[in-house]
Design an enzyme around this catalytic site. Structure first.
Site, short mmCIF file in Angstrom:
data_model
loop_
_atom_site.label_atom_id
_atom_site.label_comp_id
_atom_site.label_asym_id
_atom_site.label_seq_id
_atom_site.Cartn_x
_atom_site.Cartn_y
_atom_site.Cartn_z
N HIS A 197 0.88 -1.18 0.00
CA HIS A 197 0.00 0.00 0.00
C HIS A 197 0.92 1.23 0.00
CE1 HIS A 197 -3.41 2.48 0.62
NE2 HIS A 197 -3.74 2.18 1.86
N HIS A 237 -2.33 -2.56 -9.93
CA HIS A 237 -3.25 -1.99 -8.97
C HIS A 237 -4.47 -2.88 -8.89
CE1 HIS A 237 -5.73 0.93 -6.86
NE2 HIS A 237 -4.61 1.55 -6.56
N ASP A 256 2.58 5.33 -7.13
CA ASP A 256 3.86 5.30 -6.45
C ASP A 256 5.05 5.34 -7.39
OD1 ASP A 256 2.93 5.15 -3.79
OD2 ASP A 256 2.22 3.15 -4.24
N1 CMC Z 1 4.94 -6.58 -11.40
C1 CMC Z 1 4.79 -7.74 -12.09
N2 CMC Z 1 3.65 -8.44 -12.11
C2 CMC Z 1 2.61 -7.96 -11.42
C3 CMC Z 1 2.68 -6.77 -10.69
C4 CMC Z 1 3.90 -6.07 -10.70
N3 CMC Z 1 4.05 -4.94 -10.01
N4 CMC Z 1 1.50 -6.53 -10.10
C5 CMC Z 1 0.70 -7.54 -10.43
N5 CMC Z 1 1.37 -8.41 -11.22
C6 CMC Z 1 0.83 -9.64 -11.81
C7 CMC Z 1 0.85 -10.76 -10.75
O1 CMC Z 1 2.08 -11.46 -10.79
C8 CMC Z 1 -0.33 -11.59 -11.17
O2 CMC Z 1 0.07 -12.41 -12.26
P1 CMC Z 1 -0.54 -13.91 -12.42
O3 CMC Z 1 -2.01 -13.70 -12.62
O4 CMC Z 1 0.18 -14.42 -13.64
O5 CMC Z 1 -0.21 -14.62 -11.16
C9 CMC Z 1 -1.33 -10.56 -11.70
O6 CMC Z 1 -0.56 -9.45 -12.10
C10 CMC Z 1 -2.35 -10.11 -10.66
O7 CMC Z 1 -1.66 -9.75 -9.47
P2 CMC Z 1 -2.33 -9.74 -8.01
O8 CMC Z 1 -1.27 -9.70 -6.98
O9 CMC Z 1 -3.34 -10.84 -7.91
O10 CMC Z 1 -3.11 -8.39 -8.02
P3 CMC Z 1 -3.64 -7.65 -6.74
O11 CMC Z 1 -4.81 -6.88 -7.17
O12 CMC Z 1 -3.81 -8.55 -5.57
O13 CMC Z 1 -2.40 -6.71 -6.37
C11 CMC Z 1 -0.93 -4.94 -6.11
C12 CMC Z 1 -2.32 -5.38 -6.60
C13 CMC Z 1 -0.86 -3.43 -6.10
C14 CMC Z 1 -0.70 -5.44 -4.67
C15 CMC Z 1 0.13 -5.54 -7.07
O14 CMC Z 1 -0.06 -5.06 -8.37
C16 CMC Z 1 1.57 -5.28 -6.61
O15 CMC Z 1 2.09 -6.03 -5.78
N6 CMC Z 1 2.21 -4.19 -7.12
C17 CMC Z 1 3.51 -3.80 -6.69
C18 CMC Z 1 3.37 -3.01 -5.40
C19 CMC Z 1 2.80 -1.63 -5.65
O16 CMC Z 1 3.23 -0.91 -6.53
N7 CMC Z 1 1.82 -1.25 -4.79
C20 CMC Z 1 1.22 0.08 -4.84
C21 CMC Z 1 -0.23 0.02 -5.15
S1 CMC Z 1 -0.89 1.61 -5.59
C22 CMC Z 1 -0.85 2.54 -4.17
C23 CMC Z 1 -2.02 2.40 -3.31
O17 CMC Z 1 -3.17 2.54 -3.78
O18 CMC Z 1 -1.78 2.21 -2.12
#
Ligand code: CMC
Length: 377
Positions: free
Chosen positions: A218, A258, A314
């Site tokens: 987050h 996201h 971010d």
């Molecule tokens: N780099 C590479 N692959 C990614 C990334 C990334 N940053 N984010 C998601 N994916 C892929 C993930 O590997 C998965 O692939 P597969 O379906 O093949 O397993 C797919 O996309 C879906 O990912 P998820 O983790 O199920 O998606 P989520 O909705 O649970 O997670 C997230 C969202 C923000 C936690 C995630 O995108 C992430 O970890 N991003 C990096 C951390 C980040 O930048 N966080 C800031 C979020 S924005 C600020 C806020 O609102 O607080």
């Protein structure tokens, strides 16, 4: 059927913000984020979130006066910050300090609308001073008294760096605060609402929110972005090689993806724009150039892999904050400076129409067991 991470679950109504994840659009109380970031100050956004409309000039002047006059820390808070370990995580320090503020408010448990509004202004005024003061103390510098005549952005940069920031820097900081002020039912806002839902007090709810914002998925992601930029810089490999290797190993490129957006986060677009101006003034575009290179590789790769993963807020905030002279480990705390306005606005909504938030879980453990005497287990 359980929804992992509550994805797609609507847990309540709000008049504060809406996100169109497919179009990459964000509104606060009906206004597009782009319009707000270009045309109004952080204080105007605070008023908008707390009152459901933009302020008239006299109302804005009064809010600026109230915020300015409530920024100074009481002596007990200064003593408390002095007692914190210098190497404490700034978000842990902020979480503890906000919790402590509640101890000195004799009306802490008053959840009437009037008391909540007073505390919303007070916390929005205090959080920037707490962050800057903690930073100065841990750096061995004496804290500075806030300057009530300055706006939130200008005063924060002054308290942090000990000198008045240029107009470009103040404008950039102010727009960054506007962009981070509110974002619907994000994890920290949800956590604040859950705490308020028990009719606990506003300080407890904001303390919960800060603890939730602290996590790397987050508010902590902007710190991780800066770690990543530095790692790439020092790795000796090209940004392309680094990104491809990370993706191939199943890793995440921080600052991308996201839960809600399936397009570029509109806040990332704005921050990229702002970055140009502030970097031109500083003459150092290194981090921005590196960020652009990573983005280009990610765009290409995600398209190839058929994934809708785009830069989030971010990604560019890391290079913008670095250029503003904000140390990397304060990034999440800067996020909190802005988001305290959104959290408190949600809390006004929650307390005004409260129902205990108590979801259920799907039990997948065993049933029908009987207790065996301890010697036979
Ligand atoms: N780099 C590479 N692959 C990614 C990334 C990334 N940053 N984010 C998601 N994916 C892929 C993930 O590997 C998965 O692939 P597969 O379906 O093949 O397993 C797919 O996309 C879906 O990912 P998820 O983790 O199920 O998606 P989520 O909705 O649970 O997670 C997230 C969202 C923000 C936690 C995630 O995108 C992430 O970890 N991003 C990096 C951390 C980040 O930048 N966080 C800031 C979020 S924005 C600020 C806020 O609102 O607080």
């Amino acid at each position: 059927m359980a929804s992992k991470g509550l994805q797609g679950v609507v847990i309540g109504q709000t008049k504060l913000a809406d996100i169109d994840g497919d179009a990459g659009e964000l509104i606060y109380v009906g206004y597009d984020i782009d319009d707000l970031a270009h045309h109004v100050s952080f204080e105007e956004v605070c008023f908008l979130l707390w009152n459901g409309r933009l302020p008239k000039q006299a109302e804005l002047t009064e809010l600026q006066r109230q915020l300015g006059s409530q920024r100074a820390l009481r002596p007990e808070m200064l003593e408390l910050l002095r007692a914190f370990p210098r190497d404490a995580d700034p978000m842990a320090a902020l979480r503890t300090a906000v919790s402590a503020l509640g101890l000195y408010d004799s009306d802490a448990d008053d959840i009437s609308d009037e008391a909540l509004r007073r505390k919303s202004i007070f916390l929005t005024a205090q959080v920037p001073t707490l962050v800057a003061t903690f930073h100065r103390l841990r750096s061995g510098a004496e804290p500075l008294p806030p300057r009530p005549e300055l706006g939130t952005a200008a005063d924060f940069l002054y308290l942090l760096n000990g000198e008045e920031a240029s107009a470009t820097r103040v404008k950039t900081m102010d727009a960054a605060l506007v962009l981070h002020a509110e974002h619907g039912m994000n994890a920290s806002t949800f956590s604040a609402r859950v705490t308020a839902g028990t009719k606990s007090d506003l300080y407890s709810a904001i303390t919960s929110a800060i603890g939730t914002l602290k996590g790397p998925l987050h508010g902590g992601a902007n710190v991780e972005v800066m770690h990543m930029l530095r790692e790439i810089d020092e790795s000796g490999v090209s940004p392309r090689e680094w990104v491809l290797r990370t993706l191939d190993e199943g890793g995440r490129v921080m600052g991308f993806g996201h839960r809600v957006y399936r397009a570029v986060d509109p806040r990332a677009k704005m921050l990229r724009e702002m970055a140009d101006e502030v970097m031109r003034e500083s003459g150092d575009a290194h981090w921005l150039e590196l960020s652009d290179q990573i983005r280009a590789v990610m765009d290409e790769e995600m398209q190839k892999r058929g994934k809708k993963i785009y830069p989030n807020v971010d990604f560019f905030s890391a290079s913008v904050y670095t250029t503003l002279g904000i140390p990397m480990d304060l990034f999440s705390a800067v996020f909190a400076i802005a988001r305290v306005s959104g959290w408190t606005a949600h809390l006004l909504e929650q307390y005004a129409n409260n129902r205990l938030i108590r979801p259920e879980s799907e039990y997948i453990g065993p049933r029908g067991l009987t207790v065996e005497p301890i010697a036979q287990r």
